[in-house]
Design a protein around this motif. Structure first.
Motif, PDB file in Angstrom:
ATOM      1  N   LYS A 282      -7.343  -4.013 -12.733  1.00 42.01           N
ATOM      2  CA  LYS A 282      -6.181  -3.187 -12.396  1.00 42.01           C
ATOM      3  C   LYS A 282      -5.478  -3.718 -11.165  1.00 42.01           C
TER       4      LYS A 282
ATOM      5  N   GLY B 219       0.783  -1.226   0.000  1.00 39.64           N
ATOM      6  CA  GLY B 219       0.000   0.000   0.000  1.00 39.64           C
ATOM      7  C   GLY B 219       0.814   1.275   0.000  1.00 39.64           C
ATOM      8  N   LYS B 220       2.122   1.174   0.161  1.00 44.77           N
ATOM      9  CA  LYS B 220       2.969   2.365   0.226  1.00 44.77           C
ATOM     10  C   LYS B 220       3.704   2.649  -1.093  1.00 44.77           C
TER      11      LYS B 220
ATOM     12  N   GLN C  57      -1.114  -4.623  -3.064  1.00 42.31           N
ATOM     13  CA  GLN C  57      -1.677  -3.371  -3.553  1.00 42.31           C
ATOM     14  C   GLN C  57      -0.599  -2.309  -3.746  1.00 42.31           C
ATOM     15  N   MET C  58      -0.665  -1.646  -4.905  1.00 42.00           N
ATOM     16  CA  MET C  58       0.188  -0.504  -5.193  1.00 42.00           C
ATOM     17  C   MET C  58      -0.699   0.625  -5.694  1.00 42.00           C
ATOM     18  N   THR C  59      -0.257   1.845  -5.540  1.00 43.40           N
ATOM     19  CA  THR C  59      -1.090   2.998  -5.884  1.00 43.40           C
ATOM     20  C   THR C  59      -0.658   3.611  -7.207  1.00 43.40           C
ATOM     21  N   GLU C  60      -1.584   3.676  -8.129  1.00 43.06           N
ATOM     22  CA  GLU C  60      -1.315   4.278  -9.434  1.00 43.06           C
ATOM     23  C   GLU C  60      -1.391   5.799  -9.344  1.00 43.06           C
ATOM     24  N   VAL C  61      -0.447   6.468 -10.000  1.00 44.63           N
ATOM     25  CA  VAL C  61      -0.483   7.923 -10.159  1.00 44.63           C
ATOM     26  C   VAL C  61      -0.469   8.191 -11.663  1.00 44.63           C
TER      27      VAL C  61
ATOM     28  N   THR D 236       4.051   3.645  -4.918  1.00 50.45           N
ATOM     29  CA  THR D 236       3.345   4.382  -5.964  1.00 50.45           C
ATOM     30  C   THR D 236       4.056   4.188  -7.293  1.00 50.45           C
TER      31      THR D 236
END
Length: 320
Positions: free
Chosen positions: A319, A150-151, A178-182, A153
């Motif tokens: 995704k 989760g951290k 989980q990874m965060t898309e930018v 990006t």
């Protein structure tokens, strides 16, 4: 002729866009290539290089217009709605095959609203982080992602972009959480945040990241293809660096609006084939980390359909 006959003749000509051009006078004015991303990425660079060659061959100026936004759909929609006369073209990328799978509100039908002209290139990708990042290898990136769910990006150019798909494949094959898309409008728009270490990493076109890798602003961790890239022979493949079997490359090609006279499509296809076979152009592509790749219109159309089927089966529209 009476007035009624003259009117009928005028209407007949108006109902056949591009008729005069198809008979051999094309082009009679400048040709525009719409690039649906910001400047600096592979599609933009290819359009400008091919534009030079096409302009010389056609005897008319070729203008490149960048129209980024909405995962490349803004520029694509503009071309789909243009007159099918050969004067407005689209230099598109793999999003053409992916967007129909991930977006339910496309302002065009990929299969029906475009006339494939030719493939233009293949695009190898590269895992990159900021030179300021403590991550120095792909193995370290994977370790960091697993230990910090989760951290992490990562940069993309929006829904359906090759960067997103490449990251999805990485997550699946490496078993990441989980990874965060930018999302950005293009690679060049993402680079300031990437270079400043405000996002963890990006799987970026080698052509777009190469100048920053050479300058030392970005650190290349691995290339996405099964073979090392001749321009960066010291950068390992993803398989060598810790993700066995990982294989990803994007592509690009030129489209015209559906209904463009076949004579014009074939003229453009022939000139593109000649340009891509020229030694000086192939070297320019090599220097940028691209692979020149031409095709017939029919081959390109079949390739597009096969790409849509491939990603539908592999990704299922999900995704990371």
């Amino acid at each position: 002729m009476n007035r009624r006959t003259l009117l009928a003749a005028a209407l007949a000509v108006a109902a056949v866009p591009g008729l005069l051009q198809a008979q051999g006078s094309y082009p009679t004015k400048p040709v525009k290539i719409v690039v649906p991303v910001t400047t600096g990425g592979p599609s933009d660079l290819v359009a400008r290089i091919l534009g030079e060659k096409l302009g010389a061959a056609l005897g008319k100026s070729v203008i490149v217009e960048n129209r980024p936004g909405a995962s490349q759909t803004v520029g694509a929609a503009a071309v789909a709605k243009s007159d099918p006369d050969g004067y407005t073209l689209l230099q598109a990328a793999a999003n053409m095959a992916i967007n129909p799978l991930l977006m339910s509100d496309l302002p065009y039908d990929t299969a029906k609203d475009f006339a494939p002209v030719s493939l233009t290139h293949l695009t190898p990708y590269v895992f990159v982080v900021s030179d300021k990042s403590p991550i120095r290898s792909l193995a370290e990136l994977l370790k960091f992602a697993r230990e910090n769910p989760g951290k992490v990006t990562y940069g993309t150019t929006g829904p359906g972009s090759p960067q997103l798909l490449a990251t999805l494949l990485l997550g699946q094959q490496a078993g990441l959480g989980q990874m965060t898309e930018v999302a950005y409008k293009g690679s060049s728009a993402a680079h300031p945040d990437l270079i400043s270490d405000r996002i963890t990493f990006m799987i970026d076109p080698l052509a777009a990241s190469a100048p920053h890798i050479r300058s030392g602003a970005l650190r290349a961790l691995a290339v996405t293809t099964p073979q090392r890239n001749a321009s960066f022979p010291n950068v390992p493949t993803a398989t060598e660096a810790g993700v066995p079997g990982y294989d990803f490359a994007s592509w690009g090609g030129l489209f015209a609006p559906a209904g463009t006279p076949r004579e014009i499509v074939l003229r453009l296809n022939a000139e593109i084939g000649k340009a891509l076979a020229a030694p000086d152009l192939k070297k320019r592509f090599d220097d940028m980390g691209l692979v020149a790749k031409a095709s017939t219109p029919e081959e390109f159309g079949a390739f597009l359909m096969s790409e849509m089927a491939r990603w539908k089966a592999v990704l299922g529209g999900k995704k990371p």
